[in-house]
Design a protein around this motif. Sequence first.
Motif, PDB file in Angstrom:
ATOM      1  N   GLY A 210       0.805  -1.217   0.000  1.00  0.00           N
ATOM      2  CA  GLY A 210       0.000   0.000   0.000  1.00  0.00           C
ATOM      3  C   GLY A 210       0.834   1.260   0.000  1.00  0.00           C
ATOM      4  N   GLU A 211       1.955   1.237   0.709  1.00  0.00           N
ATOM      5  CA  GLU A 211       2.785   2.433   0.835  1.00  0.00           C
ATOM      6  C   GLU A 211       3.535   2.774  -0.445  1.00  0.00           C
ATOM      7  OE1 GLU A 211       6.598   0.400   3.096  1.00  0.00           O
ATOM      8  OE2 GLU A 211       4.710   0.645   4.188  1.00  0.00           O
ATOM      9  N   VAL A 212       3.605   1.841  -1.400  1.00  0.00           N
ATOM     10  CA  VAL A 212       4.293   2.124  -2.670  1.00  0.00           C
ATOM     11  C   VAL A 212       3.313   2.158  -3.835  1.00  0.00           C
ATOM     12  CG1 VAL A 212       6.503   1.179  -1.903  1.00  0.00           C
ATOM     13  CG2 VAL A 212       4.839  -0.323  -3.004  1.00  0.00           C
ATOM     14  N   ALA A 213       2.017   2.134  -3.549  1.00  0.00           N
ATOM     15  CA  ALA A 213       1.016   2.101  -4.617  1.00  0.00           C
ATOM     16  C   ALA A 213       1.101   3.329  -5.507  1.00  0.00           C
ATOM     17  CB  ALA A 213      -0.386   1.962  -4.024  1.00  0.00           C
ATOM     18  N   ASP A 214       1.246   4.513  -4.912  1.00  0.00           N
ATOM     19  CA  ASP A 214       1.328   5.742  -5.715  1.00  0.00           C
ATOM     20  C   ASP A 214       2.580   5.737  -6.588  1.00  0.00           C
ATOM     21  OD1 ASP A 214      -1.039   6.617  -4.637  1.00  0.00           O
ATOM     22  OD2 ASP A 214      -0.112   7.961  -3.165  1.00  0.00           O
ATOM     23  N   GLU A 215       3.697   5.302  -6.014  1.00  0.00           N
ATOM     24  CA  GLU A 215       4.936   5.243  -6.788  1.00  0.00           C
ATOM     25  C   GLU A 215       4.778   4.284  -7.966  1.00  0.00           C
ATOM     26  OE1 GLU A 215       9.570   3.693  -6.402  1.00  0.00           O
ATOM     27  OE2 GLU A 215       8.300   3.766  -4.612  1.00  0.00           O
ATOM     28  N   TYR A 216       4.143   3.158  -7.721  1.00  0.00           N
ATOM     29  CA  TYR A 216       3.910   2.210  -8.809  1.00  0.00           C
ATOM     30  C   TYR A 216       3.062   2.838  -9.915  1.00  0.00           C
ATOM     31  CZ  TYR A 216       1.467  -1.206 -11.572  1.00  0.00           C
ATOM     32  OH  TYR A 216       0.912  -1.864 -12.638  1.00  0.00           O
ATOM     33  N   ASP A 217       1.983   3.492  -9.529  1.00  0.00           N
ATOM     34  CA  ASP A 217       1.092   4.105 -10.531  1.00  0.00           C
ATOM     35  C   ASP A 217       1.838   5.121 -11.382  1.00  0.00           C
ATOM     36  OD1 ASP A 217      -1.044   2.600  -9.633  1.00  0.00           O
ATOM     37  OD2 ASP A 217      -1.851   4.175  -8.336  1.00  0.00           O
ATOM     38  N   GLU A 218       2.648   5.961 -10.731  1.00  0.00           N
ATOM     39  CA  GLU A 218       3.408   6.973 -11.462  1.00  0.00           C
ATOM     40  C   GLU A 218       4.441   6.317 -12.383  1.00  0.00           C
ATOM     41  OE1 GLU A 218       5.059   9.294  -8.357  1.00  0.00           O
ATOM     42  OE2 GLU A 218       3.136  10.171  -7.735  1.00  0.00           O
ATOM     43  N   THR A 219       5.063   5.270 -11.885  1.00  0.00           N
ATOM     44  CA  THR A 219       6.061   4.561 -12.695  1.00  0.00           C
ATOM     45  C   THR A 219       5.424   3.949 -13.930  1.00  0.00           C
ATOM     46  OG1 THR A 219       7.431   4.056 -10.752  1.00  0.00           O
ATOM     47  CG2 THR A 219       7.733   2.664 -12.696  1.00  0.00           C
ATOM     48  N   LEU A 220       4.270   3.329 -13.763  1.00  0.00           N
ATOM     49  CA  LEU A 220       3.593   2.698 -14.894  1.00  0.00           C
ATOM     50  C   LEU A 220       3.245   3.730 -15.964  1.00  0.00           C
ATOM     51  CD1 LEU A 220       2.314   0.167 -16.165  1.00  0.00           C
ATOM     52  CD2 LEU A 220       0.190   0.753 -14.955  1.00  0.00           C
ATOM     53  N   VAL A 221       2.729   4.884 -15.552  1.00  0.00           N
ATOM     54  CA  VAL A 221       2.356   5.926 -16.516  1.00  0.00           C
ATOM     55  C   VAL A 221       3.587   6.387 -17.292  1.00  0.00           C
ATOM     56  CG1 VAL A 221       1.534   8.299 -16.749  1.00  0.00           C
ATOM     57  CG2 VAL A 221       0.316   6.698 -15.257  1.00  0.00           C
ATOM     58  N   ARG A 222       4.676   6.666 -16.597  1.00  0.00           N
ATOM     59  CA  ARG A 222       5.881   7.152 -17.286  1.00  0.00           C
ATOM     60  C   ARG A 222       6.455   6.066 -18.197  1.00  0.00           C
ATOM     61  NH1 ARG A 222       9.766  10.835 -17.737  1.00  0.00           N
ATOM     62  NH2 ARG A 222      11.914  10.118 -18.050  1.00  0.00           N
ATOM     63  N   ARG A 223       6.516   4.859 -17.716  1.00  0.00           N
ATOM     64  CA  ARG A 223       7.106   3.793 -18.512  1.00  0.00           C
ATOM     65  C   ARG A 223       6.275   3.489 -19.763  1.00  0.00           C
ATOM     66  NH1 ARG A 223      12.233   1.237 -17.004  1.00  0.00           N
ATOM     67  NH2 ARG A 223      12.897   2.595 -15.322  1.00  0.00           N
ATOM     68  N   ARG A 224       4.966   3.570 -19.652  1.00  0.00           N
ATOM     69  CA  ARG A 224       4.130   3.363 -20.839  1.00  0.00           C
ATOM     70  C   ARG A 224       4.367   4.479 -21.859  1.00  0.00           C
ATOM     71  NH1 ARG A 224      -1.916   2.528 -20.473  1.00  0.00           N
ATOM     72  NH2 ARG A 224      -1.536   1.607 -22.525  1.00  0.00           N
ATOM     73  N   ALA A 225       4.561   5.695 -21.361  1.00  0.00           N
ATOM     74  CA  ALA A 225       4.825   6.808 -22.270  1.00  0.00           C
ATOM     75  C   ALA A 225       6.159   6.622 -22.989  1.00  0.00           C
ATOM     76  CB  ALA A 225       4.809   8.124 -21.501  1.00  0.00           C
ATOM     77  N   ILE A 226       7.152   6.096 -22.268  1.00  0.00           N
ATOM     78  CA  ILE A 226       8.452   5.824 -22.893  1.00  0.00           C
ATOM     79  C   ILE A 226       8.297   4.743 -23.959  1.00  0.00           C
ATOM     80  CG2 ILE A 226      10.747   4.845 -22.483  1.00  0.00           C
ATOM     81  CD1 ILE A 226      10.634   6.192 -19.691  1.00  0.00           C
ATOM     82  N   ALA A 227       7.599   3.664 -23.605  1.00  0.00           N
ATOM     83  CA  ALA A 227       7.414   2.563 -24.561  1.00  0.00           C
ATOM     84  C   ALA A 227       6.650   3.010 -25.799  1.00  0.00           C
ATOM     85  CB  ALA A 227       6.680   1.418 -23.871  1.00  0.00           C
TER      86      ALA A 227
END
Length: 558
Positions: A210-227
Amino acid sequence: MGSAILGARNLTGCEHRLALDFAPRDQVAGGPETAEANRRIEAAQAHRREVLELIGRLQSGRPAGTVTMVDEADHRSRVAATTAAMDAGAEWILQATLPTDVEHGRRGHAEALVRVGNGYLPIIVVNHRVTTAVAEPREGQPQVQTSPLFGWHPEPDRTRAFRSQRRDVMRLSQLAAMLDALGRLHAPRAESVGGLIGLDADCIVAVPLGEVADEYDETLVRRRAIAAGEVVTEPRRVSECRSCHWWPRCEAELIAKRDVSLVVGGNQGQVLREIGVTSIDQLAEYRGAPPADWAGAVRFTDTVVSAKSWVRDIPLVRRRDRPRVQRADVEVDVDMESFSERGAYMWGTLLTDNTDATRPVVYRPFVTWQPLPSRDEGRSFAAFWAWLMTERNAAHGAGKSFAAYCYSQHAENRWLRGSADRFADLPGIPSRRVVDTFIASAEWVDVFEAVGDNFVCPKGKGLKRIAPVAGFNWRDDEAGGEASMEWYAAAVGLDGAPRDESQRERLLQYNEDDVRATKVLREWISSDEVLSLPLADDLLAENAVGVSETDSTGIVAR
């Protein structure tokens, strides 16, 4: 947002690698995965199979339907089988594959899903250690919870500390987010937990997600944009480059533009880019005080010297007028060979008695050819230790000084201590206290540290980089850490690989060359030949950069 579908592997590591992996094939061309990368993949797969078999055996007495093994051949069938098992309320679902989440652009599979309440908790299996044994918890150390392998029963565990790795946490976070989107997660996402089984496979570590959920969400958005090509990336040399199949392409680009990351890594490279220093040539001509926010283990003046050396093709630069390394009457060079985290299968030695020219310099290996992990590893370690201590005591008894040398003691120390701990019940194994006392003594010398203390090394401090400067070359052109892993797997027939005993001689030759390289290098450091190398102070004086006084190493950054 583009339509890229990301697996957990895509969430961490080099962003430029991600961009290249998802670029159209007609625009980029990379080489195949390295042998080291393939070896790690195969070893991880073998470990996962063993752990899943173990979990299956632990559940063998349970009623039918308690455990479902998903072993369908194709992805669609695996997803269907996993979904059906969740619908049926199976307590354990092994080799689970979740439906691809097209909306959020992610896919995922878990080595296991365990039912907790009305939902499921994801468990992954990794091929590295995930905890460290602790005698007493340190103040402020996070409380670790672990569960036995036979079921989800987490309890506080004061005997362990969690060795968190971001890629493991991100993979669990992806699985939790996907289960949550399906309405299958065991708890509200902010309170969710994942399970992590490491190399030792003796427990399941509870990982709060739970404490890293926001970090995960932000990471997924950025990584999808890179891909999707919506965020532009550029190559930078990082530690990951060593095993990346894109490195030949990236290296060529970096060399062509003489990128500063070739001599400065990590956050320090970013500091330089922020002040406009992007090329090696700019760094080589830098004048003035170091950047105000410079931090890290590598001194700023060393980076300037490295840049100058790179431009002028200088292999090493002296820090001192006269380099020095500890010497002794009786000297033993030591090199250990290990396979991943499974153990140390060889301890190679080379003894030189500088007081007796008639005594031959003989290479002696102490080795087990039983596939690791094996109790025979303890036998070979005990033989090595007995021989080393016998030579040490004999030198002391004859009034001679003694020193044993290795190159980068971190690896040797790990397996010295680890062998003492794991094989304490075998005859001839020293106690942990005895090993620690030897490691802390002046008679255990790290030549890697001596190299860093005496030289600025523009192309790295690895033995394969430095020893050739001293005139030593390996007999096998393919010699190296990655290659030795392949040789070892063949030498012992590891994990069902075809056994090729000729690779044993190759490994012995490689190990012998390593100890001889260490000997040649430290003797060269003590010789007059080394004085032909330029002095760092002289190179820095050309720029008058960061030099207001000198310390014992000859260089100080303001």
